[in-house]
Write a protein that holds these residues in place. Structure first.
Motif, PDB file in Angstrom:
ATOM      1  N   GLY A   8       0.672  -1.092  -0.004  1.00  0.00           N
ATOM      2  CA  GLY A   8       0.160  -0.280  -0.173  1.00  0.00           C
ATOM      3  C   GLY A   8       1.130   0.718  -0.119  1.00  0.00           C
ATOM      4  N   PHE A   9       0.268   2.174  -0.777  1.00  0.00           N
ATOM      5  CA  PHE A   9       0.876   3.906  -0.559  1.00  0.00           C
ATOM      6  C   PHE A   9       0.698   4.780  -0.291  1.00  0.00           C
ATOM      7  N   PHE A  10       0.873   5.298   0.305  1.00  0.00           N
ATOM      8  CA  PHE A  10       0.467   6.087   1.294  1.00  0.00           C
ATOM      9  C   PHE A  10       1.232   8.103   1.195  1.00  0.00           C
ATOM     10  N   CYS A  11       0.082   8.147   0.153  1.00  0.00           N
ATOM     11  CA  CYS A  11       0.426   9.880   0.617  1.00  0.00           C
ATOM     12  C   CYS A  11       0.339  10.758   1.776  1.00  0.00           C
ATOM     13  N   ASN A  12       1.854  11.232   1.939  1.00  0.00           N
ATOM     14  CA  ASN A  12       1.522  11.827   3.481  1.00  0.00           C
ATOM     15  C   ASN A  12       2.147  13.414   3.522  1.00  0.00           C
ATOM     16  N   VAL A  13       1.897  13.906   4.138  1.00  0.00           N
ATOM     17  CA  VAL A  13       1.807  15.643   4.119  1.00  0.00           C
ATOM     18  C   VAL A  13       1.843  16.530   5.190  1.00  0.00           C
ATOM     19  N   ARG A  14       3.533  17.029   6.169  1.00  0.00           N
ATOM     20  CA  ARG A  14       3.389  17.338   7.200  1.00  0.00           C
ATOM     21  C   ARG A  14       3.606  18.716   7.266  1.00  0.00           C
ATOM     22  N   THR A  15       2.866  19.869   7.858  1.00  0.00           N
ATOM     23  CA  THR A  15       2.528  21.278   8.000  1.00  0.00           C
ATOM     24  C   THR A  15       3.446  21.496   9.039  1.00  0.00           C
ATOM     25  N   PHE A  16       3.268  22.848   9.336  1.00  0.00           N
ATOM     26  CA  PHE A  16       3.665  23.434  10.746  1.00  0.00           C
ATOM     27  C   PHE A  16       3.219  25.060  10.709  1.00  0.00           C
ATOM     28  N   SER A  17       3.241  24.918  12.004  1.00  0.00           N
ATOM     29  CA  SER A  17       2.549  26.712  12.648  1.00  0.00           C
ATOM     30  C   SER A  17       3.928  27.518  13.403  1.00  0.00           C
ATOM     31  N   GLY A  18       4.383  28.211  12.729  1.00  0.00           N
ATOM     32  CA  GLY A  18       5.417  28.727  13.064  1.00  0.00           C
ATOM     33  C   GLY A  18       6.531  27.896  13.492  1.00  0.00           C
ATOM     34  N   SER A  19       6.469  27.634  14.324  1.00  0.00           N
ATOM     35  CA  SER A  19       7.942  26.547  15.188  1.00  0.00           C
ATOM     36  C   SER A  19       8.021  25.016  15.372  1.00  0.00           C
ATOM     37  N   PHE A  20       6.948  24.634  14.729  1.00  0.00           N
ATOM     38  CA  PHE A  20       5.551  23.847  15.603  1.00  0.00           C
ATOM     39  C   PHE A  20       5.937  23.530  14.417  1.00  0.00           C
ATOM     40  N   CYS A  21       6.187  21.606  14.311  1.00  0.00           N
ATOM     41  CA  CYS A  21       5.585  20.791  13.387  1.00  0.00           C
ATOM     42  C   CYS A  21       4.262  20.374  13.859  1.00  0.00           C
ATOM     43  N   LEU A  22       3.092  20.180  13.148  1.00  0.00           N
ATOM     44  CA  LEU A  22       1.906  19.835  12.818  1.00  0.00           C
ATOM     45  C   LEU A  22       1.797  17.777  13.023  1.00  0.00           C
ATOM     46  N   PRO A  23       0.352  17.653  13.292  1.00  0.00           N
ATOM     47  CA  PRO A  23       0.957  15.921  12.767  1.00  0.00           C
ATOM     48  C   PRO A  23       0.211  15.888  11.418  1.00  0.00           C
ATOM     49  N   SER A  24       0.827  15.033  10.905  1.00  0.00           N
ATOM     50  CA  SER A  24       0.982  14.908   9.194  1.00  0.00           C
ATOM     51  C   SER A  24      -0.266  14.061   9.137  1.00  0.00           C
ATOM     52  N   ILE A  25      -0.834  14.231   8.298  1.00  0.00           N
ATOM     53  CA  ILE A  25      -1.891  14.632   7.210  1.00  0.00           C
ATOM     54  C   ILE A  25      -2.042  12.972   6.258  1.00  0.00           C
ATOM     55  N   TRP A  26      -2.856  12.306   6.281  1.00  0.00           N
ATOM     56  CA  TRP A  26      -2.203  11.098   6.016  1.00  0.00           C
ATOM     57  C   TRP A  26      -3.462  10.403   4.459  1.00  0.00           C
ATOM     58  N   GLY A  27      -2.760  10.107   3.196  1.00  0.00           N
ATOM     59  CA  GLY A  27      -4.037   9.536   2.363  1.00  0.00           C
ATOM     60  C   GLY A  27      -4.354   7.794   3.054  1.00  0.00           C
ATOM     61  N   LYS A  28      -5.677   7.470   2.451  1.00  0.00           N
ATOM     62  CA  LYS A  28      -6.169   6.134   2.377  1.00  0.00           C
ATOM     63  C   LYS A  28      -5.716   5.419   1.435  1.00  0.00           C
ATOM     64  N   GLY A  29      -4.748   5.899   1.455  1.00  0.00           N
ATOM     65  CA  GLY A  29      -3.530   4.422   0.608  1.00  0.00           C
ATOM     66  C   GLY A  29      -4.368   4.344  -1.401  1.00  0.00           C
ATOM     67  N   THR A  30      -3.248   3.804  -1.614  1.00  0.00           N
ATOM     68  CA  THR A  30      -3.581   2.989  -2.958  1.00  0.00           C
ATOM     69  C   THR A  30      -2.586   2.006  -3.473  1.00  0.00           C
ATOM     70  N   ARG A  31      -2.937   0.788  -3.681  1.00  0.00           N
ATOM     71  CA  ARG A  31      -2.387  -0.204  -4.260  1.00  0.00           C
ATOM     72  C   ARG A  31      -1.457  -1.042  -5.099  1.00  0.00           C
ATOM     73  N   VAL A  32      -0.423  -0.839  -5.323  1.00  0.00           N
ATOM     74  CA  VAL A  32       0.380  -1.904  -6.250  1.00  0.00           C
ATOM     75  C   VAL A  32       0.598  -2.319  -5.715  1.00  0.00           C
ATOM     76  N   THR A  33       1.008  -3.731  -7.481  1.00  0.00           N
ATOM     77  CA  THR A  33       1.201  -4.602  -6.670  1.00  0.00           C
ATOM     78  C   THR A  33       1.830  -5.036  -7.957  1.00  0.00           C
ATOM     79  N   VAL A  34       3.037  -5.887  -8.007  1.00  0.00           N
ATOM     80  CA  VAL A  34       3.754  -5.852  -8.775  1.00  0.00           C
ATOM     81  C   VAL A  34       3.862  -7.380  -8.969  1.00  0.00           C
ATOM     82  N   SER A  35       3.624  -7.823 -10.083  1.00  0.00           N
ATOM     83  CA  SER A  35       3.881  -9.498  -9.822  1.00  0.00           C
ATOM     84  C   SER A  35       5.416 -10.109 -11.613  1.00  0.00           C
ATOM     85  N   SER A  36       5.648 -11.047 -10.757  1.00  0.00           N
ATOM     86  CA  SER A  36       7.169 -11.339 -10.926  1.00  0.00           C
ATOM     87  C   SER A  36       6.519 -11.820 -12.616  1.00  0.00           C
TER      88      SER A  36
END
Length: 120
Positions: free
Chosen positions: A92-120
């Motif tokens: 599962g591949f999940f998008c992540n965004v990090r934001t800040f307020s002043g000098s503080f990092c805020l909690p990450s924002i996550w996407g719901k994910g998208t599935r990547v399947t690589v077959s051999s």
């Protein structure tokens, strides 16, 4: 409230390519970084690639030379171009965004994910 809209996952043969997109929908400011994490079944979520506020990118060692990450600032969108995909890259591949307020990092924002399947 910001939502991350992910797209581009799917099934691909080993050696193939995929492009993932992540768009931040809603009002968002003070972005510190945007990127992608991968989570294989039963394992922790690990960084794949991240683009930082200054435009620099961080890539996990296993994907260097195969993946590239780019950003459209105006659209608050990041694109992960994945090439020479390997079966061990499945997960599962999940998008992540990090934001800040002043000098503080805020909690990450996550996407719901998208599935990547690589077959051999």
């Amino acid at each position: 409230q910001v939502q991350l809209v992910e797209s581009g996952g799917g099934l691909v043969q080993a050696g193939g390519s995929l492009r993932l997109s992540c768009a931040a929908a809603g009002t968002i400011s003070n972005i510190n970084s945007m990127g992608w994490y991968r989570q294989a079944p039963g394992n922790e979520r690990l960084l794949v690639a991240r683009i930082n506020r200054d435009g620099s990118t961080t890539l996990a060692d296993p994907v260097k030379g195969r993946f590239t990450l780019s950003r459209d600032n105006a659209a608050n969108t990041v694109y992960l171009q994945m090439g020479s995909l390997k079966p061990e890259g499945t997960g599962g591949f999940f998008c992540n965004v990090r934001t800040f307020s002043g000098s503080f990092c805020l909690p990450s924002i996550w996407g719901k994910g998208t599935r990547v399947t690589v077959s051999s």
